[in-house]
Scaffold this active site. Structure first.
Site, PDB file in Angstrom:
ATOM      1  N   CYS A 234      37.841  49.544  44.250  1.00 56.58           N
ATOM      2  CA  CYS A 234      38.488  49.495  42.932  1.00 56.58           C
ATOM      3  C   CYS A 234      38.050  50.630  42.017  1.00 56.58           C
ATOM      4  O   CYS A 234      38.878  51.304  41.394  1.00 56.58           O
ATOM      5  CB  CYS A 234      38.250  48.139  42.267  1.00 56.58           C
ATOM      6  SG  CYS A 234      36.546  47.812  41.779  1.00 56.58           S
TER       7      CYS A 234
ATOM      8  N   HIS B 290      35.108  44.035  38.752  1.00 56.98           N
ATOM      9  CA  HIS B 290      36.360  44.550  39.301  1.00 56.98           C
ATOM     10  C   HIS B 290      37.142  45.220  38.176  1.00 56.98           C
ATOM     11  O   HIS B 290      37.048  44.816  37.011  1.00 56.98           O
ATOM     12  CB  HIS B 290      37.197  43.420  39.903  1.00 56.98           C
ATOM     13  CG  HIS B 290      38.425  43.896  40.613  1.00 56.98           C
ATOM     14  ND1 HIS B 290      38.392  44.616  41.780  1.00 56.98           N
ATOM     15  CD2 HIS B 290      39.747  43.770  40.298  1.00 56.98           C
ATOM     16  CE1 HIS B 290      39.626  44.906  42.176  1.00 56.98           C
ATOM     17  NE2 HIS B 290      40.461  44.410  41.297  1.00 56.98           N
TER      18      HIS B 290
ATOM     19  N   HIS C 166      45.570  48.137  41.225  1.00 54.61           N
ATOM     20  CA  HIS C 166      44.153  48.079  41.610  1.00 54.61           C
ATOM     21  C   HIS C 166      44.019  48.044  43.132  1.00 54.61           C
ATOM     22  O   HIS C 166      44.984  47.844  43.861  1.00 54.61           O
ATOM     23  CB  HIS C 166      43.506  46.823  41.004  1.00 54.61           C
ATOM     24  CG  HIS C 166      44.032  45.545  41.594  1.00 54.61           C
ATOM     25  ND1 HIS C 166      43.223  44.492  41.969  1.00 54.61           N
ATOM     26  CD2 HIS C 166      45.303  45.132  41.897  1.00 54.61           C
ATOM     27  CE1 HIS C 166      43.951  43.495  42.430  1.00 54.61           C
ATOM     28  NE2 HIS C 166      45.213  43.860  42.408  1.00 54.61           N
TER      29      HIS C 166
END
Length: 252
Positions: A65, A117, A129
């Site tokens: 990510c 994240h 993402h």
């Protein structure tokens, strides 16, 4: 003579215009006229389908990510962001949920601690993402229950300015997993068992020694008693006069 003119063709709500069809980024960008944001989103969208790889920094081998976000910002805006999502959460300035704009960074708690994240906001409650192992880079909806419950906030990086990080806050760390803690527990348990065994052995040894001392004590006492008895008998024998024989009695 009267001429009739047709009214301009009205845009039908819910259908993409010709311009939007040729430029899919325009559907997401809050400010499609901003060239920098357009370049950023175009670069991000071009990576859809790239495989996730933990620690990955290149589309050729996979991206995680934060690696995905860092790659996009460097390629499109020449902005050098920190490598981890937690560090990115300190870059730029905080943005309220109702102020989100295309290009903002959005953060979530997906691993048991804040800002574990991150993704790039596209507009219309969508963000792009790199999800997790076994998945590819994709567009997700922030209004889904999973993301709503894990949303941690957003940051906006000022384009054309050096990236400055806020002072680090106290970071919540996930509890150690059972697998990681197991060896420590086993060692502690083994040590405890060993100590218990040593105590038992020491106790048995001590008991045996006491028992041995007790068993020897009566033996010594018996020996002394026997010796004293023999001594008395010998003394008595010396003091007693010798008895005359029958022949001696007759002669007398």
């Amino acid at each position: 003579m009267t001429f009739a003119y047709a009214a301009p063709e009205a845009q039908v709500k819910g259908f993409a215009t010709t311009e939007e069809q040729s430029d899919p980024i325009a559907r997401f960008a809050s400010a499609p006229g901003e060239e920098a944001v357009g370049d950023l989103l175009l670069q991000a969208m071009s990576l859809i389908g790239v495989a996730y790889r933990f620690g990955g920094n290149s589309p050729a081998s996979g991206l995680d990510c934060s690696g995905f976000i860092k790659y996009v910002f460097e390629k499109s805006l020449k902005v050098n962001l920190p490598r981890t999502a937690a560090e990115m959460a300190r870059a730029g300035r905080a943005v309220e949920r109702n102020e989100l704009a295309a290009g903002d960074l959005v953060f979530f708690n997906t691993r048991g601690f804040r800002n574990s994240h991150a993704g790039i906001y596209l507009g219309g409650n969508k963000f792009i993402h790199a999800p997790r192992s076994g998945k590819n880079i994709e567009v997700a909806n922030m209004t889904g229950s999973y993301w709503v419950s894990r949303y941690n906030g957003a940051r906006r990086v000022q384009r054309g300015q050096p990236v400055q990080l806020e002072a680090a806050a106290v970071v919540e760390r996930p509890a150690r997993s059972r697998e990681a803690a197991a060896p420590v527990v086993v060692r502690a348990a083994s040590k405890s068992k060993a100590d218990s065994r040593n105590k038992v052995v020491a106790g048995k040894k001590s008991t045996a020694q006491k028992s041995s001392v007790k068993s020897r004590a009566p033996t010594r006492a018996s020996a002394k008693s026997s010796k004293a008895s023999n001594t008395k008998k010998q003394a008595s024998a010396k003091k007693a006069p010798a008895k005359k024989t029958t022949s001696q009695k007759k002669s007398s």
